[in-house]
Motif scaffolding. Structure first.
Motif, PDB file in Angstrom:
ATOM      1  N   ALA A 111       0.828  -1.204   0.000  1.00 15.20           N
ATOM      2  CA  ALA A 111       0.000   0.000   0.000  1.00 15.20           C
ATOM      3  C   ALA A 111       0.863   1.255   0.000  1.00 15.20           C
ATOM      4  O   ALA A 111       0.541   2.248  -0.668  1.00 15.20           O
ATOM      5  CB  ALA A 111      -0.928  -0.011   1.221  1.00 15.20           C
ATOM      6  N   SER A 112       1.975   1.204   0.732  1.00  9.28           N
ATOM      7  CA  SER A 112       2.889   2.346   0.744  1.00  9.28           C
ATOM      8  C   SER A 112       3.520   2.549  -0.626  1.00  9.28           C
ATOM      9  O   SER A 112       3.545   3.672  -1.147  1.00  9.28           O
ATOM     10  CB  SER A 112       3.978   2.123   1.797  1.00  9.28           C
ATOM     11  OG  SER A 112       4.968   3.126   1.719  1.00  9.28           O
ATOM     12  N   SER A 113       4.013   1.469  -1.216  1.00 11.42           N
ATOM     13  CA  SER A 113       4.667   1.569  -2.533  1.00 11.42           C
ATOM     14  C   SER A 113       3.702   2.079  -3.592  1.00 11.42           C
ATOM     15  O   SER A 113       4.113   2.780  -4.528  1.00 11.42           O
ATOM     16  CB  SER A 113       5.219   0.205  -2.944  1.00 11.42           C
ATOM     17  OG  SER A 113       6.216  -0.233  -2.051  1.00 11.42           O
ATOM     18  N   ALA A 114       2.416   1.739  -3.448  1.00 10.86           N
ATOM     19  CA  ALA A 114       1.413   2.145  -4.434  1.00 10.86           C
ATOM     20  C   ALA A 114       0.830   3.526  -4.152  1.00 10.86           C
ATOM     21  O   ALA A 114      -0.048   3.995  -4.886  1.00 10.86           O
ATOM     22  CB  ALA A 114       0.284   1.123  -4.472  1.00 10.86           C
ATOM     23  N   GLY A 115       1.301   4.179  -3.090  1.00 12.97           N
ATOM     24  CA  GLY A 115       0.805   5.508  -2.772  1.00 12.97           C
ATOM     25  C   GLY A 115      -0.603   5.526  -2.225  1.00 12.97           C
ATOM     26  O   GLY A 115      -1.328   6.515  -2.410  1.00 12.97           O
ATOM     27  N   VAL A 135      11.017   3.404  11.177  1.00 12.84           N
ATOM     28  CA  VAL A 135       9.947   4.136  10.503  1.00 12.84           C
ATOM     29  C   VAL A 135      10.192   4.149   8.998  1.00 12.84           C
ATOM     30  O   VAL A 135       9.297   3.850   8.197  1.00 12.84           O
ATOM     31  CB  VAL A 135       9.837   5.572  11.042  1.00 12.84           C
ATOM     32  CG1 VAL A 135       8.749   6.338  10.298  1.00 12.84           C
ATOM     33  CG2 VAL A 135       9.529   5.563  12.540  1.00 12.84           C
ATOM     34  N   ALA A 136      11.413   4.473   8.603  1.00 10.15           N
ATOM     35  CA  ALA A 136      11.739   4.574   7.180  1.00 10.15           C
ATOM     36  C   ALA A 136      11.599   3.244   6.468  1.00 10.15           C
ATOM     37  O   ALA A 136      11.204   3.185   5.297  1.00 10.15           O
ATOM     38  CB  ALA A 136      13.157   5.114   7.009  1.00 10.15           C
ATOM     39  N   ALA A 137      11.892   2.142   7.170  1.00 11.33           N
ATOM     40  CA  ALA A 137      11.834   0.822   6.542  1.00 11.33           C
ATOM     41  C   ALA A 137      10.424   0.454   6.107  1.00 11.33           C
ATOM     42  O   ALA A 137      10.235  -0.352   5.190  1.00 11.33           O
ATOM     43  CB  ALA A 137      12.368  -0.243   7.501  1.00 11.33           C
ATOM     44  N   GLY A 138       9.413   1.050   6.728  1.00  8.71           N
ATOM     45  CA  GLY A 138       8.041   0.727   6.376  1.00  8.71           C
ATOM     46  C   GLY A 138       7.548   1.408   5.122  1.00  8.71           C
ATOM     47  O   GLY A 138       6.551   0.988   4.538  1.00  8.71           O
ATOM     48  N   GLY A 139       8.213   2.470   4.709  1.00  8.62           N
ATOM     49  CA  GLY A 139       7.776   3.215   3.538  1.00  8.62           C
ATOM     50  C   GLY A 139       6.869   4.380   3.925  1.00  8.62           C
ATOM     51  O   GLY A 139       6.441   4.515   5.076  1.00  8.62           O
ATOM     52  N   LYS A 140       6.570   5.219   2.973  1.00  7.34           N
ATOM     53  CA  LYS A 140       5.764   6.415   3.226  1.00  7.34           C
ATOM     54  C   LYS A 140       4.372   6.047   3.731  1.00  7.34           C
ATOM     55  O   LYS A 140       3.671   5.259   3.112  1.00  7.34           O
ATOM     56  CB  LYS A 140       5.647   7.244   1.950  1.00  7.34           C
ATOM     57  CG  LYS A 140       4.938   8.579   2.147  1.00  7.34           C
ATOM     58  CD  LYS A 140       4.927   9.395   0.873  1.00  7.34           C
ATOM     59  CE  LYS A 140       4.216  10.725   1.092  1.00  7.34           C
ATOM     60  NZ  LYS A 140       4.194  11.560  -0.138  1.00  7.34           N
TER      61      LYS A 140
END
Length: 381
Positions: A111-115, A135-140
């Motif tokens: 879901a993070s990678s897909a925005g 935190v950063a490892a999980g993505g935006k």
């Protein structure tokens, strides 16, 4: 791994069914209830221990702390419908429709990678107590709320001086044939962590770091030497070249005394000892050079949610020391926040696990490639 309260009725159905079958205080997934409080919908997946954590701890505590607020809960056992639910969330977001879920506790990496997740910004103040690397490892948009890692479990009655490093462990396996095993990486994370650690021991650090955050197929050639090492262990593992199917089978072999050493999930081991299925005398520790992998489990507020404020409030609530301690008690999950924020009792419980120094696994596509290549290159005699 691992009764239903009136505000969190479990639904083992796809996300699309959430609006009609998992409602506990409203007829819609994200709406304002008749009492003036806001209702949000949470969709999670995993094993029954995670299901109980949400039903028995997180949701009741949040509703008690926020009178008038309600949480609808949908749970997908073992993530059977994760791919389907992800596709529906993506389609709803693209079409500008209500996705029927405000916070997801599954497939957050995709879901993070897909925005598809909302930018956290300053909405979750307690993230200040979480390691920025985690935190950063999980993505935006991904918010860590618990963690675990794979550790080396052993029977001290048979192994007085357990291996301290990966090289020590590999030497011990060959010196003690039949007394160690790991599950196939496709069948569970404890086996995959062992495989990944062996592969990593031969991969340049810069390549390894790249493969944890992105998909670079050409870098996988660095795994060849590690796969040779793994195939070379076939004659030394329990049942020679035949591997258990899943984390639980490894724990059963260890607990019954058929093996003496194995990689295991930290939370499964602690929970097993609490339940009496693993002897109290057995111990776990982390190895070095490299360690086994571990990491956080994440939640994310959906970008298309109409109730992001309350969803972020729930995420922030889960990162309080009180709720983190309950997560540790309920499912033996590592706190996501700094261990220094936890009580001495919790700190002592995870002392041997080095819970604030977790080595992340590979990017999901690389993990899938590891599983497939292991199937082709390792088992057999």
């Amino acid at each position: 791994m691992r009764r239903t309260n009136v505000a969190a009725i479990v639904c083992l159905a796809p996300l699309a069914a959430l609006l009609v079958s998992c409602s506990s205080g409203s007829s819609s997934g994200s709406s304002t209830s008749g009492g003036g409080g806001t209702t949000i919908s949470v969709a999670a997946s995993g094993d029954t221990n995670v299901q109980e954590l949400w039903q028995q701890i997180l949701i009741p505590d949040f509703e008690k702390a926020n009178p008038g607020s309600k949480v609808n809960f949908s749970f997908d056992l073992h993530g059977t419908n994760d791919q389907q639910n992800f596709a529906k969330l993506a389609a709803a977001t693209q079409q500008g429709k209500d996705p029927g879920v405000d916070l997801v506790a599954s497939f957050t990496d995709k879901a993070s990678s897909a925005g598809l997740l909302a930018d956290v910004g300053t909405a979750v103040a307690n993230l200040a107590n979480v390691d920025p690397k985690v935190v950063a490892a999980g993505g935006k948009g991904a918010i860590p709320y618990r963690a675990s890692s794979v550790l080396l479990a052993f029977n001290p009655a048979k192994v007085a001086s357990p291996p301290q490093t990966l090289d020590d462990l590999l030497a011990w396996i060959k010196a003690n044939p039949g007394r160690f095993t790991y599950n196939s990486p496709k069948s569970g994370g404890s086996g995959q962590a062992f495989v990944v650690s062996v592969l990593d021991s031969k991969v340049p650090a810069a390549d390894r770091e790249t493969m944890t955050t992105s998909y670079k197929k050409d870098l996988e050639k660095g795994w060849d030497a590690g796969f040779e090492i793994l195939r070379g262990l076939n004659e030394s593992v329990y049942q020679k070249g035949v591997y258990p199917n899943g984390n639980n089978q490894v724990l059963q072999l260890l607990s019954s005394g058929q093996i003496d050493v194995a990689p295991v999930w930290s939370d499964q081991f602690i929970s097993g000892q609490t339940a009496g299925t693993i002897p109290k005398s057995y111990k776990v520790q982390q190895i070095k050079s490299p360690s086994f992998t571990g990491g956080a489990a994440y939640v994310g507020v959906t970008k298309a949610s109409k109730n992001q404020d309350l969803a972020f409030k729930l995420a922030n609530f889960m990162l309080t020391p009180e709720e983190q301690a309950k997560i540790a008690d309920k499912i033996a999950g590592y706190p996501a926040i700094a261990m220094s924020k936890m009580s001495p009792v919790i700190q002592a419980r995870f002392e041997s696990a080095d819970a604030n120094n977790l080595r992340p696994g590979y990017f999901p596509d690389h993990s899938s490639d590891i599983n497939n290549q292991w199937d082709q290159k390792v088992p057999g005699k």
